[in-house]
Design a protein around this motif. Structure first.
Motif, PDB file in Angstrom:
ATOM      1  N   GLY A  85     -15.746  23.895  31.037  1.00 32.50           N
ATOM      2  CA  GLY A  85     -16.076  24.516  29.769  1.00 32.50           C
ATOM      3  C   GLY A  85     -15.512  25.903  29.569  1.00 32.50           C
ATOM      4  O   GLY A  85     -15.821  26.558  28.571  1.00 32.50           O
ATOM      5  N   GLN A  86     -14.669  26.385  30.487  1.00 30.58           N
ATOM      6  CA  GLN A  86     -14.106  27.722  30.366  1.00 30.58           C
ATOM      7  C   GLN A  86     -12.740  27.726  29.688  1.00 30.58           C
ATOM      8  O   GLN A  86     -12.243  28.782  29.311  1.00 30.58           O
ATOM      9  CB  GLN A  86     -13.984  28.366  31.754  1.00 30.58           C
ATOM     10  N   GLU A  87     -12.134  26.564  29.539  1.00 34.76           N
ATOM     11  CA  GLU A  87     -10.806  26.466  28.938  1.00 34.76           C
ATOM     12  C   GLU A  87     -10.935  26.148  27.441  1.00 34.76           C
ATOM     13  O   GLU A  87     -12.005  25.794  26.956  1.00 34.76           O
ATOM     14  CB  GLU A  87     -10.002  25.371  29.633  1.00 34.76           C
ATOM     15  N   PRO A  88      -9.854  26.281  26.678  1.00 34.80           N
ATOM     16  CA  PRO A  88      -9.915  25.930  25.259  1.00 34.80           C
ATOM     17  C   PRO A  88     -10.418  24.492  25.072  1.00 34.80           C
ATOM     18  O   PRO A  88     -10.025  23.591  25.815  1.00 34.80           O
ATOM     19  CB  PRO A  88      -8.458  26.071  24.804  1.00 34.80           C
ATOM     20  N   PRO A  89     -11.290  24.253  24.103  1.00 30.98           N
ATOM     21  CA  PRO A  89     -11.906  22.929  23.949  1.00 30.98           C
ATOM     22  C   PRO A  89     -10.944  21.835  23.501  1.00 30.98           C
ATOM     23  O   PRO A  89     -11.294  20.658  23.553  1.00 30.98           O
ATOM     24  CB  PRO A  89     -12.993  23.169  22.896  1.00 30.98           C
ATOM     25  N   ILE A  90      -9.738  22.205  23.069  1.00 27.20           N
ATOM     26  CA  ILE A  90      -8.833  21.190  22.527  1.00 27.20           C
ATOM     27  C   ILE A  90      -8.500  20.114  23.545  1.00 27.20           C
ATOM     28  O   ILE A  90      -8.358  18.936  23.200  1.00 27.20           O
ATOM     29  CB  ILE A  90      -7.531  21.851  21.991  1.00 27.20           C
ATOM     30  N   ALA A  91      -8.403  20.472  24.837  1.00 30.74           N
ATOM     31  CA  ALA A  91      -8.083  19.469  25.856  1.00 30.74           C
ATOM     32  C   ALA A  91      -9.197  18.435  25.954  1.00 30.74           C
ATOM     33  O   ALA A  91      -8.936  17.233  26.005  1.00 30.74           O
ATOM     34  CB  ALA A  91      -7.852  20.133  27.216  1.00 30.74           C
ATOM     35  N   THR A  92     -10.441  18.896  25.980  1.00 31.00           N
ATOM     36  CA  THR A  92     -11.572  17.969  26.039  1.00 31.00           C
ATOM     37  C   THR A  92     -11.604  17.080  24.801  1.00 31.00           C
ATOM     38  O   THR A  92     -11.854  15.877  24.892  1.00 31.00           O
ATOM     39  CB  THR A  92     -12.892  18.753  26.159  1.00 31.00           C
ATOM     40  N   ALA A 118      -2.594  18.394  27.450  1.00 33.01           N
ATOM     41  CA  ALA A 118      -3.710  17.464  27.255  1.00 33.01           C
ATOM     42  C   ALA A 118      -3.235  16.150  26.660  1.00 33.01           C
ATOM     43  O   ALA A 118      -3.669  15.063  27.077  1.00 33.01           O
ATOM     44  CB  ALA A 118      -4.769  18.108  26.361  1.00 33.01           C
ATOM     45  N   GLU A 119      -2.336  16.214  25.702  1.00 33.91           N
ATOM     46  CA  GLU A 119      -1.815  14.992  25.087  1.00 33.91           C
ATOM     47  C   GLU A 119      -1.038  14.162  26.104  1.00 33.91           C
ATOM     48  O   GLU A 119      -1.159  12.929  26.137  1.00 33.91           O
ATOM     49  CB  GLU A 119      -0.917  15.355  23.904  1.00 33.91           C
ATOM     50  N   ARG A 157     -11.255  22.486  35.583  1.00 30.57           N
ATOM     51  CA  ARG A 157     -11.383  23.613  34.663  1.00 30.57           C
ATOM     52  C   ARG A 157     -11.709  23.122  33.253  1.00 30.57           C
ATOM     53  O   ARG A 157     -12.539  23.728  32.555  1.00 30.57           O
ATOM     54  CB  ARG A 157     -10.086  24.429  34.647  1.00 30.57           C
ATOM     55  N   GLU A 158     -11.063  22.061  32.841  1.00 39.67           N
ATOM     56  CA  GLU A 158     -11.326  21.511  31.500  1.00 39.67           C
ATOM     57  C   GLU A 158     -12.778  21.094  31.358  1.00 39.67           C
ATOM     58  O   GLU A 158     -13.437  21.367  30.354  1.00 39.67           O
ATOM     59  CB  GLU A 158     -10.388  20.322  31.257  1.00 39.67           C
ATOM     60  N   GLN A 159     -13.325  20.435  32.377  1.00 38.97           N
ATOM     61  CA  GLN A 159     -14.708  19.981  32.332  1.00 38.97           C
ATOM     62  C   GLN A 159     -15.692  21.136  32.517  1.00 38.97           C
ATOM     63  O   GLN A 159     -16.844  21.040  32.092  1.00 38.97           O
ATOM     64  CB  GLN A 159     -14.950  18.935  33.413  1.00 38.97           C
ATOM     65  N   PHE A 191      -1.798  26.000  34.808  1.00 42.97           N
ATOM     66  CA  PHE A 191      -3.126  25.995  34.194  1.00 42.97           C
ATOM     67  C   PHE A 191      -4.171  25.550  35.219  1.00 42.97           C
ATOM     68  O   PHE A 191      -5.301  26.045  35.231  1.00 42.97           O
ATOM     69  CB  PHE A 191      -3.158  25.069  32.979  1.00 42.97           C
ATOM     70  N   GLY A 192      -3.801  24.595  36.070  1.00 43.24           N
ATOM     71  CA  GLY A 192      -4.723  24.145  37.101  1.00 43.24           C
ATOM     72  C   GLY A 192      -4.986  25.220  38.139  1.00 43.24           C
ATOM     73  O   GLY A 192      -6.125  25.448  38.541  1.00 43.24           O
ATOM     74  N   GLU A 193      -3.932  25.913  38.567  1.00 45.66           N
ATOM     75  CA  GLU A 193      -4.072  26.934  39.613  1.00 45.66           C
ATOM     76  C   GLU A 193      -4.782  28.195  39.113  1.00 45.66           C
ATOM     77  O   GLU A 193      -5.633  28.751  39.806  1.00 45.66           O
ATOM     78  CB  GLU A 193      -2.686  27.323  40.137  1.00 45.66           C
ATOM     79  N   HIS A 194      -4.448  28.637  37.902  1.00 45.61           N
ATOM     80  CA  HIS A 194      -4.897  29.953  37.447  1.00 45.61           C
ATOM     81  C   HIS A 194      -5.818  29.919  36.233  1.00 45.61           C
ATOM     82  O   HIS A 194      -6.452  30.934  35.934  1.00 45.61           O
ATOM     83  CB  HIS A 194      -3.676  30.830  37.124  1.00 45.61           C
ATOM     84  N   GLY A 195      -5.881  28.799  35.523  1.00 46.75           N
ATOM     85  CA  GLY A 195      -6.660  28.758  34.295  1.00 46.75           C
ATOM     86  C   GLY A 195      -5.817  29.154  33.102  1.00 46.75           C
ATOM     87  O   GLY A 195      -4.731  29.753  33.236  1.00 46.75           O
ATOM     88  N   PHE A 196      -6.323  28.847  31.911  1.00 49.61           N
ATOM     89  CA  PHE A 196      -5.550  29.088  30.688  1.00 49.61           C
ATOM     90  C   PHE A 196      -5.247  30.569  30.489  1.00 49.61           C
ATOM     91  O   PHE A 196      -4.116  30.945  30.167  1.00 49.61           O
ATOM     92  CB  PHE A 196      -6.310  28.537  29.479  1.00 49.61           C
ATOM     93  N   LEU A 197      -6.243  31.425  30.664  1.00 50.24           N
ATOM     94  CA  LEU A 197      -6.049  32.843  30.369  1.00 50.24           C
ATOM     95  C   LEU A 197      -5.062  33.503  31.329  1.00 50.24           C
ATOM     96  O   LEU A 197      -4.246  34.337  30.916  1.00 50.24           O
ATOM     97  CB  LEU A 197      -7.397  33.571  30.408  1.00 50.24           C
ATOM     98  N   ALA A 198      -5.138  33.156  32.606  1.00 51.84           N
ATOM     99  CA  ALA A 198      -4.315  33.834  33.604  1.00 51.84           C
ATOM    100  C   ALA A 198      -2.893  33.288  33.679  1.00 51.84           C
ATOM    101  O   ALA A 198      -1.980  33.995  34.135  1.00 51.84           O
ATOM    102  CB  ALA A 198      -4.968  33.731  34.976  1.00 51.84           C
TER     103      ALA A 198
END
Length: 260
Positions: A137-144, A72-73, A133-135, A33-40
């Motif tokens: 705003g492009q990833e799912p908001p659940i992590a934030t 995230a948890e 990526r979480e900050q 998720f860090g390298e590619h983002g949630f979607l990729a």
């Protein structure tokens, strides 16, 4: 998003193996998720990196959203292990004293734990990218939402209460919050823009000696600023939203003259 599933193991040994597998999947997912983002980042790639088959990922988390929530948890729980003791001690200090010097040192202690965590995260590039990526705003908001509720909100709450008590201001005053941002901003660039900061200093890297130099300099600045703010009279409340004003008198007079 669905709730994260837990291993359904009936024996103690099986449960331990299940937790180990689950954690391995989470660690692999954080990296991807860090390298590619949630979607990729695909569930297939996450499973392969964790050394499990794709059905195992579905067994523990149901889907990719469940994996992301679990990441995230996990990160929130790990961060809170470091922050919870200092947050608890800070809350006790707030209740037990009005001594400005003691309150300032409590803030410095809080800031020190935050700096340690920031520098620690900087040494783990994919973990850092997960937060970037979480900050962003492009990833799912659940992590934030999870990290905000479990870590950031309690940290910011005691920090603004400390600054408010030191400066004689409400903790939710915009100036109090701005002062918190200013104090933390002293070290956040080392976390968010390390390459530019290292070039500015002419350093090849941040070793233990340099980190200690940064920390002690920030602590000195923080103490000086908090003492200065404490000595100032309480600031006026932040301005409210302005109300529409009437047209200038000169223009009204000009229009009346024209009619005459």
């Amino acid at each position: 998003m669905t709730e994260t599933k837990r291993p359904r193991r009936s024996t103690e040994g099986g449960y331990a193996r299940g937790e180990e597998t689950r954690l391995r999947i989470i660690q692999a997912a954080i990296e991807l998720f860090g390298e590619h983002g949630f979607l990729a980042a695909s569930t297939r790639d996450i499973a392969a990196k964790a050394g499990v088959n794709a059905p195992a990922l579905q067994y523990y988390f149901e889907n990719k959203e469940g994996v992301y929530r679990a990441c995230a948890e996990h990160l929130a729980d790990e961060a809170w292990k470091k922050f919870e003791p200092v947050v608890r001690n800070t809350a006790q200090t707030l209740e037990s004293t009005d001594d400005v010097s003691v309150l300032i040192e409590a803030f410095v202690d809080l800031q020190g734990v935050m700096m340690d965590k920031a520098f620690e995260t900087s040494k783990a590039p994919t973990l850092k990218l997960f937060f970037v990526r979480e900050q962003g705003g492009q990833e799912p908001p659940i992590a934030t939402e999870i990290i905000q509720q479990r870590v950031r909100r309690p940290m910011n709450s005691v920090a603004t209460k400390l600054i408010g008590k030191i400066c004689g201001m409400p903790p939710d005053d915009p100036l109090t919050i701005m002062r918190l941002v200013s104090l933390h901003g002293q070290f956040m660039l080392f976390h968010t823009a390390p390459r530019s900061i290292l070039l500015l200093f002419g350093w090849a890297s941040l070793d233990a000696e340099k980190i200690e130099f940064v920390k002690q300099t920030v602590f000195s600045n923080t103490r000086a600023l908090l003492r200065m703010w404490a000595a100032q009279p309480p600031a006026a409340p932040a301005p409210s939203k302005p109300t529409p004003s009437a047209p200038p008198a000169r223009k009204r007079t000009a229009r009346v003259s024209a009619k005459r």
